[in-house]
Design an enzyme around this catalytic site. Structure first.
Site, mmCIF file in Angstrom:
data_model
loop_
_atom_site.group_PDB
_atom_site.id
_atom_site.type_symbol
_atom_site.label_atom_id
_atom_site.label_comp_id
_atom_site.label_asym_id
_atom_site.label_seq_id
_atom_site.Cartn_x
_atom_site.Cartn_y
_atom_site.Cartn_z
ATOM 1 N N TYR A 42 49.899 29.614 39.022
ATOM 2 C CA TYR A 42 48.959 30.406 38.787
ATOM 3 C C TYR A 42 49.337 31.188 37.357
ATOM 4 O O TYR A 42 48.373 31.236 36.439
ATOM 5 C CB TYR A 42 48.951 31.720 39.515
ATOM 6 N N GLN A 66 59.432 44.746 38.569
ATOM 7 C CA GLN A 66 58.616 45.957 38.274
ATOM 8 C C GLN A 66 57.198 45.577 37.456
ATOM 9 O O GLN A 66 57.017 44.652 36.689
ATOM 10 C CB GLN A 66 59.462 46.761 37.366
ATOM 11 N N GLU A 116 51.073 30.240 34.534
ATOM 12 C CA GLU A 116 51.007 29.156 33.588
ATOM 13 C C GLU A 116 49.538 28.708 33.220
ATOM 14 O O GLU A 116 48.950 28.562 32.448
ATOM 15 C CB GLU A 116 51.826 27.882 33.523
ATOM 16 N N ARG A 172 54.962 48.151 41.698
ATOM 17 C CA ARG A 172 53.469 47.646 41.308
ATOM 18 C C ARG A 172 52.650 48.742 41.140
ATOM 19 O O ARG A 172 53.159 50.002 41.510
ATOM 20 C CB ARG A 172 52.883 46.811 42.454
HETATM 21 P P1 NAD Z 1 39.674 36.097 45.318
HETATM 22 O O1 NAD Z 1 40.464 35.183 46.099
HETATM 23 O O2 NAD Z 1 39.152 37.086 46.425
HETATM 24 O O3 NAD Z 1 38.489 35.838 44.723
HETATM 25 C C1 NAD Z 1 38.530 34.514 43.999
HETATM 26 C C2 NAD Z 1 37.205 33.719 44.161
HETATM 27 O O4 NAD Z 1 37.247 32.561 43.605
HETATM 28 C C3 NAD Z 1 36.903 33.443 45.769
HETATM 29 O O5 NAD Z 1 35.692 33.609 46.055
HETATM 30 C C4 NAD Z 1 37.166 31.936 45.613
HETATM 31 O O6 NAD Z 1 36.262 31.465 46.560
HETATM 32 C C5 NAD Z 1 36.573 31.540 44.328
HETATM 33 N N1 NAD Z 1 37.290 30.014 43.790
HETATM 34 C C6 NAD Z 1 38.435 29.848 44.024
HETATM 35 N N2 NAD Z 1 38.592 28.668 43.373
HETATM 36 C C7 NAD Z 1 37.288 28.359 42.794
HETATM 37 C C8 NAD Z 1 36.763 27.128 42.185
HETATM 38 N N3 NAD Z 1 37.557 26.151 41.978
HETATM 39 N N4 NAD Z 1 35.520 27.108 41.957
HETATM 40 C C9 NAD Z 1 34.577 28.277 42.263
HETATM 41 N N5 NAD Z 1 35.158 29.386 42.975
HETATM 42 C C10 NAD Z 1 36.322 29.160 43.210
HETATM 43 O O7 NAD Z 1 40.574 37.041 44.466
HETATM 44 P P2 NAD Z 1 40.128 38.389 43.661
HETATM 45 O O8 NAD Z 1 41.214 39.151 43.811
HETATM 46 O O9 NAD Z 1 38.714 38.588 43.678
HETATM 47 O O10 NAD Z 1 40.601 38.094 41.750
HETATM 48 C C11 NAD Z 1 39.229 37.634 41.090
HETATM 49 C C12 NAD Z 1 39.946 37.144 39.687
HETATM 50 O O11 NAD Z 1 40.551 38.264 39.332
HETATM 51 C C13 NAD Z 1 40.928 35.833 39.949
HETATM 52 O O12 NAD Z 1 40.809 35.054 38.773
HETATM 53 C C14 NAD Z 1 42.149 36.668 39.898
HETATM 54 O O13 NAD Z 1 43.163 35.759 39.141
HETATM 55 C C15 NAD Z 1 41.716 37.745 38.892
HETATM 56 N N6 NAD Z 1 42.903 38.731 39.157
HETATM 57 C C16 NAD Z 1 42.949 39.671 40.288
HETATM 58 C C17 NAD Z 1 43.625 40.629 40.500
HETATM 59 C C18 NAD Z 1 43.817 41.579 41.740
HETATM 60 O O14 NAD Z 1 44.753 42.202 42.154
HETATM 61 N N7 NAD Z 1 42.863 41.555 42.589
HETATM 62 C C19 NAD Z 1 44.685 40.797 39.584
HETATM 63 C C20 NAD Z 1 44.860 39.866 38.554
HETATM 64 C C21 NAD Z 1 43.778 38.981 38.112
HETATM 65 N N1 UDP Z 2 55.004 42.202 49.459
HETATM 66 C C1 UDP Z 2 55.524 42.528 50.618
HETATM 67 N N2 UDP Z 2 55.185 42.412 51.793
HETATM 68 C C2 UDP Z 2 53.830 41.829 52.123
HETATM 69 C C3 UDP Z 2 53.273 41.421 50.930
HETATM 70 C C4 UDP Z 2 53.828 41.357 49.767
HETATM 71 O O1 UDP Z 2 56.600 43.376 50.490
HETATM 72 O O2 UDP Z 2 53.686 41.670 53.168
HETATM 73 C C5 UDP Z 2 55.606 42.380 48.214
HETATM 74 C C6 UDP Z 2 55.603 41.301 47.461
HETATM 75 O O3 UDP Z 2 56.774 40.372 47.495
HETATM 76 C C7 UDP Z 2 55.646 41.752 45.869
HETATM 77 C C8 UDP Z 2 54.569 43.016 45.995
HETATM 78 O O4 UDP Z 2 54.515 43.182 47.532
HETATM 79 O O5 UDP Z 2 56.920 42.343 45.432
HETATM 80 C C9 UDP Z 2 53.035 42.766 45.819
HETATM 81 O O6 UDP Z 2 52.855 41.385 46.238
HETATM 82 P P1 UDP Z 2 51.343 40.961 46.109
HETATM 83 O O7 UDP Z 2 51.265 39.604 46.679
HETATM 84 O O8 UDP Z 2 50.345 41.967 46.412
HETATM 85 O O9 UDP Z 2 51.074 40.704 44.573
HETATM 86 P P2 UDP Z 2 51.851 40.433 43.227
HETATM 87 O O10 UDP Z 2 51.873 41.445 42.437
HETATM 88 O O11 UDP Z 2 53.494 39.992 43.728
HETATM 89 O O12 UDP Z 2 51.092 39.110 42.891
#
Ligand code: NAD
Ligand code: UDP
Length: 317
Positions: A149, A280, A151, A215
Site C-alpha cells: 500500500y 504517531q 510504496e 491517529r
Molecule cells: P474503500 O476500500 O472503501 O474504497 C476503495 C474503493 O476502490 C472500493 O469501492 C473498491 O471496490 C474500489 N477498488 C479497489 N480496487 C479497485 C480496482 N482495481 N479497480 C476499481 N475499483 C477498485 O476505501 P476508502 O476509505 O473509501 O478509500 C478511498 C481512497 O482514499 C483510497 O485510494 C485510499 O487509499 C484513500 N485513502 C483513504 C483514507 C481513509 O481513511 N479513508 C486515508 C488515506 C487514503
Molecule cells: N487498531 C486497533 N484495533 C483495531 C483496529 C485497528 O487497535 O481493531 C489500531 C491499529 O493497530 C492502528 C490504529 O488502530 O494503530 C489505526 O488503524 P487503522 O487500521 O484504522 O488505520 P492505519 O492508520 O493503521 O492505516
C-alpha cells in the site's frame, strides 16, 4: 445536452466509503458522475440511493485495465484502504495503485483532463517528524506487510509528478489522513468501524498493542470538501497537500470514547500490534488552510455520534 458549468466527472473507487460520499457531493453540485468500481471493498448499497439519478452512471471495471471514456475531471480513489483488505492480495494492491495510476493518467493525457490522486498519510510511514508536513519524505519499510500500500501510493505520486513535468498534465495530489464516517464497511477492519461495531454488539474492543499509538480522525464530509476544493484550485497548485484532522488521540482514548458514546458494556482486550504500525500520526494542515481555505469542522465526538447512528441502523436491518 449539459448545461453550462456542468462537468463530466469520473470517480474511480466510487462505490467505496469515500468515493460514494464524493459522488453524492458532485451530483449535488450539478455535475454528471461516472462511478467506476470493481466492488472489491465497495458495495452497490453505498451508491444505491444514487442509481435513480439520471446524472449518475455506474460501470463495473478494474482500473488495472485501460479505460476508454470521455470525461473532464478524474478523481482516482480506487484502492482498498484498510490494512486488512489491502494485505489480503498485496500484489493486486500494488497493481491497483501503480497500473491503475498509469491507466488513469493515460486517460487524463488523452482527454487533457484534470486528475486528482487520493494519496495517503501512509507515504510518511512510521514518521519521525511530527506533525507531518508535506516536505517530509517519510520513513517507509519497502519490504514489510504495509509496503504494498505505502510504496504503491508513493509510486503513484511519482507517476503523477512525472506526467505533470513531462506532459504538462494538470494534477492534484491529496495526502488523506485517517477518515471515518457512515458507509465504512462493518467488516472493514479499520479502527473506528471495528470499535463501533464491537461496542454495539457487546463484543470485546480489540486494541492492538498497548493503545498508546496515535491517529487523527477526520469526518468524511470535511474530507470530501477538501478533495473538491483541491480539484477546483488554481492549476498551478498540484499539492501534495495533507488533508486530515488536527485532533490527535491515542487508540485507547478512541476506545474509551466509543464505549462511552454507545453506552456499551464491552470490555477492552489487548492484542498483538501488527508490524510496522505507525506510532504517531497527525497532519500539519497549514498548506491546505493557506491554498484551499480548508479546515475540518466536525469534532470527533459529533462525527462518532453520526457514525454510531449509521451502524446502529445497519445492524438493526
Ligand atoms: P474503500 O476500500 O472503501 O474504497 C476503495 C474503493 O476502490 C472500493 O469501492 C473498491 O471496490 C474500489 N477498488 C479497489 N480496487 C479497485 C480496482 N482495481 N479497480 C476499481 N475499483 C477498485 O476505501 P476508502 O476509505 O473509501 O478509500 C478511498 C481512497 O482514499 C483510497 O485510494 C485510499 O487509499 C484513500 N485513502 C483513504 C483514507 C481513509 O481513511 N479513508 C486515508 C488515506 C487514503
Ligand atoms: N487498531 C486497533 N484495533 C483495531 C483496529 C485497528 O487497535 O481493531 C489500531 C491499529 O493497530 C492502528 C490504529 O488502530 O494503530 C489505526 O488503524 P487503522 O487500521 O484504522 O488505520 P492505519 O492508520 O493503521 O492505516
Amino acid at each position: 445536452m449539459r448545461s453550462y458549468g456542468t462537468k463530466r466527472v469520473l470517480v474511480t473507487g466510487g462505490a467505496g466509503f469515500l468515493g460514494s460520499h464524493l459522488c453524492g457531493r458532485l451530483l449535488d453540485e450539478g455535475h454528471e458522475v461516472l462511478c467506476v468500481d470493481n466492488f472489491f471493498t465497495g458495495t452497490r448499497g453505498n451508491i444505491q440511493h444514487l442509481l435513480d439519478n439520471h446524472a449518475f452512471e455506474l460501470l463495473r471495471h478494474d482500473i488495472t485495465f485501460p479505460l476508454y471514456i470521455e470525461v473532464d475531471e478524474i478523481y482516482n480513489l480506487a484502492c482498498p484502504a484498510s490494512p486488512v483488505h489491502y494485505q489480503h492480495d498485496p500484489v493486486q494492491t500494488t497493481k491497483t495503485s501503480v497500473m491503475g495510476a498509469i491507466n488513469m493518467l493515460g486517460l487524463a493525457k488523452r482527454l487533457r483532463a484534470k486528475i486528482l490522486q487520493a494519496s495517503t498519510s501512509e507515504v510518511y510511514g512510521d514518521p519521525s517528524v511530527h506533525p507531518q508536513t508535506e516536505d517530509y519524505w517519510g520513513n517507509v519499510n519497502p519490504i514489510g506487510i504495509r509496503s504494498c500500500y505505502d510504496e504503491g501510493k508513493r509510486c503513484a505520486e511519482t507517476l503523477f509528478f512525472d506526467y505533470h513535468r513531462q506532459l504538462a498534465l494538470r494534477i492534484k495530489v491529496a495526502r488523506i489522513f485517517n477518515t471515518y464516517g457512515p458507509r465504512m464497511h462493518p467488516d472493514d477492519g479499520r479502527v473506528v468501524s471495528n470499535f463501533i461495531v464491537q461496542a454495539l454488539k457487546g463484543k470485546d474492543i480489540t486494541i492492538y498493542g498497548d493503545g498508546s499509538q496515535t491517529r487523527s480522525f477526520c469526518y468524511v464530509d470535511d474530507l470530501v470538501d477538501g478533495l473538491v476544493r483541491l480539484m477546483g484550485s488554481d492549476d498551478s497548485f498540484t499539492g501534495p497537500v495533507n488533508l486530515g484532522s488536527q485532533g490527535e488521540f491515542t487508540i485507547r482514548e478512541l476506545a474509551e470514547t466509543v464505549v462511552e458514546l454507545t453506552g456499551s458494556k464491552s470490555a477492552i482486550s489487548y492484542e498483538a500490534l501488527p508490524s510496522d504500525d505507525p506510532k504517531q500520526r497527525r497532519p500539519d494542515n497549514s498548506l491546505a488552510n493557506e491554498k484551499l481555505g480548508w479546515e475540518p469542522k466536525v469534532q470527533l465526538e459529533a462525527g462518532l455520534k453520526r457514525t454510531i447512528e449509521y451502524f446502529e441502523a445497519l445492524l438493526r436491518s
